[in-house]
Design an enzyme around this catalytic site. Structure first.
Site, PDB file in Angstrom:
ATOM      1  N   MET A 140       0.685  -1.108  -0.003  1.00 45.24           N
ATOM      2  CA  MET A 140      -0.071  -0.066  -0.001  1.00 45.24           C
ATOM      3  C   MET A 140       0.875   1.161   0.061  1.00 45.24           C
ATOM      4  O   MET A 140       1.825   1.383   0.432  1.00 45.24           O
ATOM      5  CB  MET A 140      -0.824  -0.073   1.289  1.00 45.24           C
ATOM      6  CG  MET A 140      -1.851  -1.100   1.353  1.00 45.24           C
ATOM      7  SD  MET A 140      -2.709  -0.947   2.680  1.00 45.24           S
ATOM      8  CE  MET A 140      -3.764  -2.290   2.633  1.00 45.24           C
ATOM      9  N   PRO A 194       5.750  -8.537   0.163  1.00 45.13           N
ATOM     10  CA  PRO A 194       6.455  -7.147   0.063  1.00 45.13           C
ATOM     11  C   PRO A 194       5.426  -6.346   0.135  1.00 45.13           C
ATOM     12  O   PRO A 194       4.320  -6.221  -0.304  1.00 45.13           O
ATOM     13  CB  PRO A 194       7.275  -7.135  -1.212  1.00 45.13           C
ATOM     14  CG  PRO A 194       7.108  -8.650  -1.639  1.00 45.13           C
ATOM     15  CD  PRO A 194       5.870  -9.236  -0.799  1.00 45.13           C
ATOM     16  N   LYS A 195       5.959  -4.989   0.714  1.00 39.42           N
ATOM     17  CA  LYS A 195       4.824  -3.746   0.883  1.00 39.42           C
ATOM     18  C   LYS A 195       5.207  -2.886  -0.279  1.00 39.42           C
ATOM     19  O   LYS A 195       6.257  -2.186  -0.702  1.00 39.42           O
ATOM     20  CB  LYS A 195       5.065  -2.997   1.954  1.00 39.42           C
ATOM     21  CG  LYS A 195       4.159  -1.941   2.255  1.00 39.42           C
ATOM     22  CD  LYS A 195       4.491  -1.188   3.326  1.00 39.42           C
ATOM     23  CE  LYS A 195       3.389   0.098   3.407  1.00 39.42           C
ATOM     24  NZ  LYS A 195       3.771   1.077   2.852  1.00 39.42           N
ATOM     25  N   VAL A 196       4.604  -3.231  -1.658  1.00 39.80           N
ATOM     26  CA  VAL A 196       4.881  -2.680  -3.040  1.00 39.80           C
ATOM     27  C   VAL A 196       4.583  -1.290  -2.670  1.00 39.80           C
ATOM     28  O   VAL A 196       3.563  -0.703  -2.328  1.00 39.80           O
ATOM     29  CB  VAL A 196       4.170  -3.410  -3.981  1.00 39.80           C
ATOM     30  CG1 VAL A 196       4.323  -2.824  -5.243  1.00 39.80           C
ATOM     31  CG2 VAL A 196       4.176  -4.772  -3.917  1.00 39.80           C
TER      32      VAL A 196
END
EC number: 6.5.1.2
Length: 566
Positions: free
Chosen positions: A1, A124-126
């Site tokens: 997010m 992963p926190k893209v």
């Protein structure tokens, strides 16, 4: 997010600065002025990003600015920040609300969050922009911006250009997906390349009225939630992969401990990925029905971010350091901040002209980073102090290559720099003689020229504050060893402007007789360097120094009798 979507929550940032745990040293009036300025700046950044897709500062600098405002609010009972998503609200309701996410500052916080939870997954926190995708009978019909989490803007005009988004599913399903539109990168290693401005770039592309096919292909999709999907994450990921969203499964892992979370966080931080990331996301396997979701951080999702690549630091003072050649270098003295494993208390601006252009004063807030992961680097001025403190910068016209060969008023910095160069590895290579020792000797009046120290004895050294008998003996041994150093080594230490590796044949008198054309005839010496060399030998201060060194018995330099015959 994306980071800006989460800022309505308290920002738990453990490594912001040494000031974070206590209140800033401000008067109430000054704090109120600073807070008002911060609110205005944050509101401007929010509007630029949400309305125009333009990111004015790095996400983490935005975060830390919010934290700074909350600090002032807490300490001085001031109004807090405006809602960061005030300008993001669009006209279209999301079929399922976008939640926020809490941030976990460290391994201990991750361990506490995981306590009592089962079926935890990590991804992963893209680092992109959040979106809602709506499919009808398997066809993509709507792409919405996150907006304020409840209402967003319609990006559906870009569907035909977004070639990396599945436009037709293999099954005629009606479904709603939430995910991240990101800038596609080639083997991007976050620990080395940082954010690469990826989120701002994709936000700028999506803010356009029309997106070309080539531009659209620069955008990828990572689906991080299927609100009405299967009850457990493993089944959700498997079915998403079957529908064409394979990255959701590829970049997910089931974990049971905080150590496993730390492993995957480091793995994705240092491994090549097709997108930028700014941390990891932890998700509990099961969650409430989508109809109960709200636009705030739920208990079943949390973020654990990567170390800052940029930090917001308050300038406490500006020092003007004068180097051996007379260059004035402004150095910002900072309230200490942590970057990776480095504690940073100062950063150089490089040149006086740069400081004059930036006009940085105590109280200003600046962004710093680490060049090559080791060297502090100034990035930009982020916030200006409300009260501009006067600063007296040295006159650059006073300092040059032949100023301050001797100690005197206004000359301590450059003169000490000459001594440090003389005793350093590029000169005489004397041990235990740094700027602190030389400064003590200069301030005590014992060293006023570059040759004075050769006449010091152990008794005089030991009588100086901070110098014990044993240290005096060590210094004297180094001074004595300098007498046997070769003439060429002495000339390098004095700063002769000859290029590295140039052969300095003969003694002082032979070199001093050379004209500019003589110098220019040597390999590697052009007209400018030749002029510098003739000016060096013509300087009366350098000539006097050569006489002092010769009378001190240093090989290659003229004694008083030989100098008088010239």
């Amino acid at each position: 997010m994306p980071l800006l979507l989460l800022l309505s929550l308290f920002l738990a940032l453990p490594l912001v600065s040494a000031q974070a745990a206590q209140c800033p040293d401000r008067t109430p009036e000054n704090a109120e002025t600073e807070a008002a300025h911060l609110r205005d700046t944050l509101a401007y950044w929010d509007d630029q990003y949400h309305r125009l897709g333009v990111s004015q500062v790095a996400d983490e600098i935005y975060d830390q600015s919010q934290q700074r405002l909350r600090e002032l609010q807490r300490c001085f009972n001031l109004a807090g920040p405006l809602p960061p998503l005030a300008s993001a609200r669009g006209p279209i309701s999301h079929p399922v609300v976008h939640t926020g996410v809490d941030k976990l500052p460290d391994t201990q916080a991750v361990e506490r969050w995981m306590t009592g939870k089962t079926g935890v997954w990590i991804q992963p926190k893209v680092d992109g922009v959040a979106t809602t995708l709506v499919y009808r009978q398997g066809r993509l019909v709507s792409v919405l911006s996150r907006g304020d989490g409840v209402h967003g803007h319609d990006w559906s005009r870009h569907i035909t250009a977004l070639g990396n988004l599945p436009r037709q599913l293999p099954q005629p399903l009606d479904l709603v997906l939430q995910g991240e539109l990101y800038l596609r990168l080639q083997a991007h290693v976050q620990a080395q390349a940082g954010s690469a401005n990826a989120r701002a770039d994709v936000a700028g592309l999506l803010a356009r009225k029309r997106l070309g096919a080539e531009q659209g292909l620069r955008i990828g999709l990572f689906v991080w939630d299927w609100p009405h999907g299967p009850d457990n994450q493993a089944e959700r990921l498997a079915q998403l992969a079957a529908l064409g969203f394979a990255d959701s499964l590829r970049y997910s892992a089931a974990i049971a401990t905080s150590e496993q979370a730390a492993h995957w966080r480091q793995h994705w931080y240092r491994s090549p990925l097709p997108f930028a990331t700014d941390g990891v996301i932890l998700r509990q396997d099961r969650r409430p029905p989508a109809g109960r979701w709200q636009a705030r951080a739920p208990y079943w999702i949390a973020a654990w971010k990567y170390p800052f690549s940029q930090a917001l630091a308050e300038v406490r003072d500006v020092e003007f350091r004068i180097g051996r050649t007379g260059q004035v270098t402004p150095v910002l003295k900072l309230a200490p901040v942590q970057l990776d494993d480095r504690r940073i208390g100062q950063v150089s601006l490089g040149s006086l002209a740069r400081w004059q252009a930036l006009d940085i004063r105590p109280g200003d807030q600046v962004a710093i980073s680490l060049a090559g992961l080791t060297i502090p680097r100034f990035e930009q001025v982020v916030h200006r102090a409300g009260e501009r403190q006067p600063l007296a910068a040295p006159d650059p016209a006073r300092y040059h290559a032949h100023s301050c060969w001797q100690a005197g008023e206004g000359c301590e910095e450059q003169f000490v720099a000459r001594l440090v160069w003389l005793s350093g590895k590029q000169g005489l290579a004397l041990n235990g003689l740094g700027s602190g020792t030389w400064r003590s000797l200069v301030r005590a009046g014992e060293v006023t020229s570059l040759a004075d120290w050769l006449s010091l004895d152990a008794a005089r050294l030991a009588s100086l504050p901070g110098i014990s008998d044993s240290k005096a003996a060590r210094l004297l041994a180094q001074f004595d060893s300098a007498r046997s150093r070769p003439f060429t080594q002495w000339m390098r230490g004095l700063g002769i402007p000859a290029p590295q590796g140039a052969v300095l044949e003969g003694d002082w008198q032979r070199l001093a007789r050379r004209t500019a054309p003589d110098w220019q005839a040597l390999p590697g010496i052009g007209q400018m360097r030749a002029n510098q060399l003739t000016a060096f030998f013509a300087s009366p201060y350098v000539q006097e120094l050569a006489w002092e060194l010769g009378n001190s018995g240093i090989d290659g330099f003229p004694r008083a009798t030989t100098l008088a015959k010239q």
